[in-house]
Enzyme design. Structure first.
Site, mmCIF file in Angstrom:
data_model
loop_
_atom_site.group_PDB
_atom_site.id
_atom_site.type_symbol
_atom_site.label_atom_id
_atom_site.label_comp_id
_atom_site.label_asym_id
_atom_site.label_seq_id
_atom_site.Cartn_x
_atom_site.Cartn_y
_atom_site.Cartn_z
ATOM 1 N N ASP A 72 0.820 -1.216 0.000
ATOM 2 C CA ASP A 72 0.000 0.000 0.000
ATOM 3 C C ASP A 72 0.852 1.264 0.000
ATOM 4 O O ASP A 72 0.510 2.245 -0.653
ATOM 5 C CB ASP A 72 -0.906 0.033 1.251
ATOM 6 C CG ASP A 72 -2.248 -0.637 1.008
ATOM 7 O OD1 ASP A 72 -2.423 -1.252 -0.067
ATOM 8 O OD2 ASP A 72 -3.104 -0.561 1.898
ATOM 9 N N HIS B 198 -5.732 8.976 5.487
ATOM 10 C CA HIS B 198 -5.458 7.760 6.279
ATOM 11 C C HIS B 198 -4.176 7.843 7.098
ATOM 12 O O HIS B 198 -3.958 7.013 7.980
ATOM 13 C CB HIS B 198 -5.360 6.528 5.373
ATOM 14 C CG HIS B 198 -6.630 6.192 4.655
ATOM 15 N ND1 HIS B 198 -7.821 6.010 5.311
ATOM 16 C CD2 HIS B 198 -6.904 6.014 3.334
ATOM 17 C CE1 HIS B 198 -8.778 5.716 4.416
ATOM 18 N NE2 HIS B 198 -8.240 5.730 3.217
ATOM 19 N N GLY C 191 -2.814 3.398 3.858
ATOM 20 C CA GLY C 191 -3.740 3.637 2.751
ATOM 21 C C GLY C 191 -3.242 4.659 1.743
ATOM 22 O O GLY C 191 -3.999 5.554 1.354
ATOM 23 N N ASP D 217 -14.947 10.819 0.726
ATOM 24 C CA ASP D 217 -14.208 9.709 0.126
ATOM 25 C C ASP D 217 -14.943 8.402 0.435
ATOM 26 O O ASP D 217 -15.603 8.280 1.470
ATOM 27 C CB ASP D 217 -12.810 9.685 0.766
ATOM 28 C CG ASP D 217 -11.815 8.794 0.065
ATOM 29 O OD1 ASP D 217 -10.945 9.325 -0.652
ATOM 30 O OD2 ASP D 217 -11.870 7.551 0.264
ATOM 31 N N HIS E 176 -13.744 5.746 1.391
ATOM 32 C CA HIS E 176 -13.137 5.131 2.578
ATOM 33 C C HIS E 176 -13.324 6.054 3.793
ATOM 34 O O HIS E 176 -13.327 7.279 3.658
ATOM 35 C CB HIS E 176 -11.643 4.893 2.351
ATOM 36 C CG HIS E 176 -11.331 4.021 1.177
ATOM 37 N ND1 HIS E 176 -11.079 4.542 -0.081
ATOM 38 C CD2 HIS E 176 -11.239 2.683 1.064
ATOM 39 C CE1 HIS E 176 -10.839 3.541 -0.923
ATOM 40 N NE2 HIS E 176 -10.938 2.395 -0.263
ATOM 41 N N ASP F 34 -13.632 8.314 -5.055
ATOM 42 C CA ASP F 34 -13.607 6.867 -5.276
ATOM 43 C C ASP F 34 -14.935 6.176 -4.948
ATOM 44 O O ASP F 34 -15.013 4.942 -4.978
ATOM 45 C CB ASP F 34 -12.442 6.206 -4.516
ATOM 46 C CG ASP F 34 -12.217 6.785 -3.143
ATOM 47 O OD1 ASP F 34 -13.062 7.570 -2.675
ATOM 48 O OD2 ASP F 34 -11.189 6.445 -2.520
ATOM 49 N N TYR G 3 -9.508 6.388 -8.161
ATOM 50 C CA TYR G 3 -8.588 5.529 -8.902
ATOM 51 C C TYR G 3 -9.076 5.243 -10.313
ATOM 52 O O TYR G 3 -8.491 4.428 -11.019
ATOM 53 C CB TYR G 3 -8.308 4.264 -8.072
ATOM 54 C CG TYR G 3 -7.907 4.684 -6.679
ATOM 55 C CD1 TYR G 3 -6.642 5.236 -6.461
ATOM 56 C CD2 TYR G 3 -8.818 4.672 -5.620
ATOM 57 C CE1 TYR G 3 -6.297 5.735 -5.212
ATOM 58 C CE2 TYR G 3 -8.476 5.173 -4.375
ATOM 59 C CZ TYR G 3 -7.223 5.693 -4.180
ATOM 60 O OH TYR G 3 -6.875 6.210 -2.960
HETATM 61 ZN ZN LIG Z 1 -10.551 6.487 -0.645
#
Ligand SMILES: [Zn+2]
Ligand SMILES: [Zn+2]
Length: 393
Positions: free
Chosen positions: A89, A131, A139, A167, A169, A257, A301
Site C-alpha cells: 500500500d 489515512h 492507505g 471519500d 473510505h 472513489d 482511482y
Molecule cells: Zn478512498
C-alpha cells in the site's frame, strides 16, 4: 456566489508517485488540471492558481511524531524502517518526504488563504491524504495534510472547525487526530467498514467518551449505494449536524472513489452525483461559514474516466460557474489520454446522465440506506440536541 478561489497547483505535486502499477498514480492529477484548463475553468476571473511551499517540521509535528518524520526521511535508504512504510500500500519512493511535505504545505496554504480572507474558497486536489496516522503511513497516505491544515487553523484560534469527508473510505486518520478535541467535528460518509478498508467508521464512533462525545459522525453506506441514495443519506445527516455545530470554517475531503467504475470500492455514484455532492458542500460553506471553504482531493482511482471530470467539476463549482452537464470534453484532452498510452477509454462528455433527484429521508421506510441513515442519526444526533427520528431536522 463565490468571490475568489485559490487553486493550489504546481507540477512538482506530481512527485508523489508510488510507482507505475500503484493505484494512486499522479497522472490523475495531471489529467485533472489539463481538463480544467482545456475547458477554460482555470481561466475564470475568480480563480487564482497558487504554488505551494513544502510544510516545515513545525507544521508537520502539529500532527506527526518527530520519530515518524525521521523515518519517512530515512526510508529510501532504509527499507526496513517500519511505520507502515515499504508495504504494498505504501511503497517507499525517492523524494517521498519532500513530495508528501509539499502536498501538506499546499493544504496549509489553502487554509491560510481562506483564513486571511485572501480567498473565499481554496482547493488542493493533491491533498486529502486522510489515512495517515500520527506515527505511520496508511492507505497510500504518508503525511495527513488535512489534519495538519486543521491543526494549523486551531492554532489561529478557531473554536469550531467542521471536516466533511466524502471519500468512499472512512476518514480514519483525521478522525483519530481530533477524536478527543471538541473544537473539530469530523463527519465521514463512506462505504461500510464491513466490506472496505480501513475497517473503521462505524456510526457508534462518536468521539472520545470523556472529552469530545459527538465530535465524530460516521455514515456507513451499503455496497451499491447510487447517486440518489447517497444524496438522500448525505442530506439526512450532514446538513443537520453541521447546522447544529455552526462551524466557523469548513474543510472537505472530496475523494471521488465512490464512483461506480472505481476499482477499489463498491459504491455506485456517477460523475453527476459527485457534481451534486460538491454543490451541497459549497452551499453549506456559504450558509454556515461565511463561505470559508477549503476543499481537498483524496482517493479516486478511475484515473481517466472519473478523477479528471469529478475534480474539474469541483473547481468549477467553487468558482461559481458550474459546468453544464452536457459539456463536451475537448478532443485535445482525449487525444492526450491516448498519446499517454493509458488503457481506459477517454470520456466524451463531462457527465454520465446519472439521476440525482432524491426523495427526502423517511424514518418509516426500510431500505438499506434508510437503515444506515437511522443508525447514524441515533448514534450522533442526540449530541447535537436533535431528535434522530424527526425527518425535518
Ligand atoms: Zn478512498
Ligand atoms: Zn462560493
Amino acid at each position: 456566489m463565490s468571490d475568489s478561489v485559490a487553486v493550489v497547483w504546481d507540477d512538482a505535486l506530481l512527485g508523489y508517485t508510488m510507482g507505475g502499477e500503484h493505484p494512486m498514480h499522479p497522472v490523475r492529477l495531471d489529467l485533472t488540471i489539463q481538463l480544467a484548463d482545456s475547458l477554460g475553468v482555470l481561466a475564470n476571473d475568480r480563480i487564482t492558481v497558487v504554488k505551494p511551499e513544502p510544510a516545515d517540521v513545525d507544521l508537520l509535528t502539529l500532527v506527526h511524531d518527530p520519530a515518524y518524520l525521521e523515518a519517512v526521511r530515512r526510508a529510501p535508504g532504509d527499507p526496513g524502517v517500519g511505520h507502515g512504510l515499504g508495504t504494498d500500500d505504501n511503497p517507499i519512493f525517492p523524494g517521498m518526504y519532500d513530495a508528501a511535505a509539499l502536498i501538506t504545505g499546499g493544504s496549509v496554504q489553502a487554509a491560510r488563504l481562506v483564513h486571511e480572507g485572501r480567498s473565499q474558497h481554496a482547493i488542493n486536489i493533491s491533498g486529502g491524504l486522510h489515512h495517515a496516522m500520527r506515527d505511520r503511513a496508511a492507505g497510500f497516505c504518508v503525511f495527513n495534510d488535512a489534519a495538519v491544515a486543521i491543526a494549523w487553523l486551531l492554532a489561529q484560534g478557531y473554536e469550531r472547525i467542521a471536516y466533511v469527508d466524502i471519500d468512499v473510505h472512512h476518514g480514519d486518520g483525521v478522525q483519530a487526530a481530533f477524536y478527543d478535541d471538541p473544537r473539530v467535528l469530523t463527519v465521514s460518509v463512506h462505504q461500510t467498514p464491513l466490506t472496505l478498508f480501513p475497517g473503521t467508521g462505524f456510526p457508534e464512533e462518536t468521539g472520545d467518551p470523556d472529552k469530545a462525545l459527538g465530535s465524530a459522525v460516521n455514515l456507513a453506506l451499503p455496497n451499491g449505494t447510487d447517486d440518489s441514495a447517497w444524496l438522500r443519506a448525505f442530506s439526512a445527516v450532514v446538513p443537520g449536524a453541521l447546522r447544529a455545530f455552526q462551524p466557523q470554517i469548513l474543510v472537505t475531503q472530496c475523494g471521488c472513489d465512490a464512483h461506480h467504475e472505481d476499482p477499489m470500492a463498491d459504491l455506485a455514484l456517477t460523475v453527476d452525483g459527485q457534481r451534486a455532492s460538491y454543490r451541497a458542500l459549497h452551499d453549506l460553506a456559504h450558509e454556515l461559514s461565511d463561505g470559508r471553504w477549503i476543499a481537498l482531493g483524496g482517493g479516486g482511482y478511475g484515473l481517466v474516466r472519473c478523477v479528471p471530470r469529478a475534480w474539474t467539476h469541483l473547481i468549477a463549482e467553487a468558482s461559481g460557474d458550474r459546468l453544464d452537464p452536457a459539456t463536451e470534453i475537448p478532443e485535445s484532452w482525449r487525444e492526450d489520454v491516448v498519446r499517454r498510452g493509458l488503457r481506459a477509454r477517454p470520456p466524451t462528455h463531462m457527465t454520465e446522465g446519472g439521476y440525482t433527484g432524491f426523495a427526502h429521508w423517511d424514518p418509516f421506510t426500510e431500505s438499506r440506506v434508510d437503515r444506515a441513515i437511522l443508525r447514524t442519526r441515533h448514534a450522533s444526533y442526540p449530541y447535537f440536541g436533535l431528535d434522530p427520528d424527526d425527518p425535518r431536522d
